[in-house]
Each structure stands twice: as structure tokens, then as C-alpha cells.
Design an enzyme around this catalytic site. Sequence first.
Site, mmCIF file in Angstrom:
data_model
loop_
_atom_site.group_PDB
_atom_site.id
_atom_site.type_symbol
_atom_site.label_atom_id
_atom_site.label_comp_id
_atom_site.label_asym_id
_atom_site.label_seq_id
_atom_site.Cartn_x
_atom_site.Cartn_y
_atom_site.Cartn_z
ATOM 1 N N SER A 73 0.799 -1.245 -0.145
ATOM 2 C CA SER A 73 -0.018 -0.004 0.124
ATOM 3 C C SER A 73 0.880 1.150 -0.010
ATOM 4 O O SER A 73 0.195 2.418 -0.095
ATOM 5 C CB SER A 73 -1.068 -0.035 1.279
ATOM 6 O OG SER A 73 -2.061 -1.189 0.854
ATOM 7 N N LYS A 76 0.031 3.689 -2.775
ATOM 8 C CA LYS A 76 -1.167 4.808 -2.494
ATOM 9 C C LYS A 76 -0.472 6.215 -2.430
ATOM 10 O O LYS A 76 -1.112 7.165 -2.275
ATOM 11 C CB LYS A 76 -1.828 4.637 -1.431
ATOM 12 C CG LYS A 76 -2.718 3.332 -1.758
ATOM 13 C CD LYS A 76 -3.696 2.968 -0.321
ATOM 14 C CE LYS A 76 -4.385 1.767 -0.640
ATOM 15 N NZ LYS A 76 -4.360 0.682 0.254
ATOM 16 N N SER A 134 -5.564 3.183 5.010
ATOM 17 C CA SER A 134 -5.170 2.663 3.805
ATOM 18 C C SER A 134 -6.386 2.112 2.984
ATOM 19 O O SER A 134 -6.081 0.865 2.401
ATOM 20 C CB SER A 134 -3.933 1.442 4.158
ATOM 21 O OG SER A 134 -3.335 1.120 2.927
ATOM 22 N N LYS A 250 3.728 6.784 5.275
ATOM 23 C CA LYS A 250 2.780 5.491 4.600
ATOM 24 C C LYS A 250 3.252 4.043 4.813
ATOM 25 O O LYS A 250 4.257 3.973 4.769
ATOM 26 C CB LYS A 250 2.475 5.732 3.234
ATOM 27 C CG LYS A 250 1.413 4.718 2.700
ATOM 28 C CD LYS A 250 -0.040 5.252 3.139
ATOM 29 C CE LYS A 250 -1.233 4.238 2.748
ATOM 30 N NZ LYS A 250 -1.144 2.997 3.818
#
Length: 299
Positions: A73, A76, A134, A250
Site C-alpha cells: 500500500s 497509495k 489505507s 505511509k
Amino acid sequence: MNIGIKGIRRVSATATVALTAGAVIAGGAFASQAQAAAPTPPTIVAKGGFVMNDGTGKTLFTKAADTRRSTGSTTKIMTARVVLAEKGLNLDSKVTIQKAYSDYIVSKGASSARLIVGDKVTVRQLMYGLMLPSGCDAAYALADKFGSGSTREARVKSFIGKMNSTAKTLGLKNTHFDSFDGIGNGTNYSTPRDLTKLASSAMKYSTFRTVVKTKSTKQKVTTKSGGYRYMSWTNTNKLLGTYSGAIGVKTGSGPTAKYCLVFAATRSGKTVIGTVLTATSETTRTADAKKLMDYGFKS
């Protein structure tokens, strides 16, 4: 008399040599002290790692920094970066949540922002849903909104194309995306160096900085019937609140990616930013990131 003058000159020359030698020895001692003071690069569990000074771009640490790996993820970050670069972007424009987004979450067993079909959610709110819990549903909604084409499939393909063209523009030579959220089809990859550069680019947007440093948020969204409900999201980044100066960025995980983390912190006006890829657990990725930031601030 002449003999005395020569004697004085001889003494002066000897003294000069002695002083010079002393200076060299002293200089050598200072150099040795400076070398001794240099911090020892840490050992990390993750298979790949990279840290740089975000202000100068100077590389501070590398471990397999250019080896391509699955990113989970952390993908993203690029999803957000593409949206924020849109011309005439209106962060308060509303997106109606489609059944396709929730169906996708169910079919993939994906992380979710728990978006509800029919709700009208702003682009800004989708950013929080994307980066904090997320949410792959939020990623899908953004790709559908900001891609171009007459079908959802075409729009998503177009959006992923924007992700790859942005990677090329940023000079990320070892990065490729085949998904909007990191649930890839075998060709979704990047490197610690490339992801760090991507994050550094994304952090230039004030909205991105605000979102990724947020530990939790409660957002009021409009329901299908015209009423409203509150959505609460908590950031998966455990560095926030546990590491002094942490400002993002992140987390990521997946069967191939294992555990990943793109991180950044600021202390005394210095920002260090970096990435660890393919760590063994949530605990080790966080510990690795802390070690690397500690080292970055000492370097």
C-alpha cells in the site's frame, strides 16, 4: 655578531619545524576524533532500505536501495500524488461511492475505509480514507474520479497510466504500477530509493503533509438520503506519536511485499525521509525506521 644572528635564525627555523610538526599531529588528532564521532550505520531486518536528507537530497543510508520489490500500500503515495497534481483540483468536490468499490474490497480481502454505497464523500475526505486506514475503496474511488474514459475500466486504466507517467517524470527508473492501491498483478514494484524520492515529491503538497501526519480523524459525509454520518479513521503509521518529530508517511503490506514503511521526521529544522521494504513484521518495520531516522539525524 654574525654568528649570533645565524644562531637566532637557526633556532627560529627549528622552532618553526617543531610548531609545524605539532600542528600536523594536532590536526591528525582532531581528524581522528571526528572520524571516531561518525555514527555507525545501523543493521536493519528489512531487505531494502534508504534514507536521505530531505532538504539537501543527500543520501545517508542504503541497503539494496535500487532492488525492485513489491510495495504493498505504499503505492497509495503515488495515487495521492497524481490526484494532487490535477489541474484545477477542487478538494471539496464530491464523489458518490459506487457498489463497485465495496465489491472490490470484498473480492480482494483488501484494507478498507469502510465507505458506504451512495454516500457523497469529498476528494479531501477520500485522501484521509486513502492514507490513514489505507482504504483500497478510497483508492478505487479516486482512480475512477480522476481517470478519463467512458467506462470505469477505462478510467482506472487511464489513472494507472498517469501514475506511471508521473514516475517517469520524477525520474523513478525502477518503479512501475499496475494498480491504484498496490494489490498488483505481478508488475507493481519500486525500490527504497524511488519510493523515498516519490514521498519527498508528495510532501511538497500541503494537503498531503497535513493528511499523512494526522493520527486520527472524524469526517462528516453526506448520505444517499441527504442526511449525514461521521466516518472515523485511524492512521496505520505507528511512528506518529511514538517517534519525536514524525510527520508521516505511509505503511504497506502484502503477501509478497511483506511489511513496508515510508517514513519522515523533522527535528531542529532537519527532515530525514526514507523507506524500508520487505520487513518481517509490523514491529520490525517500525523498529527499522526508527533506527534509520536516528542515524539520519546523527549523520
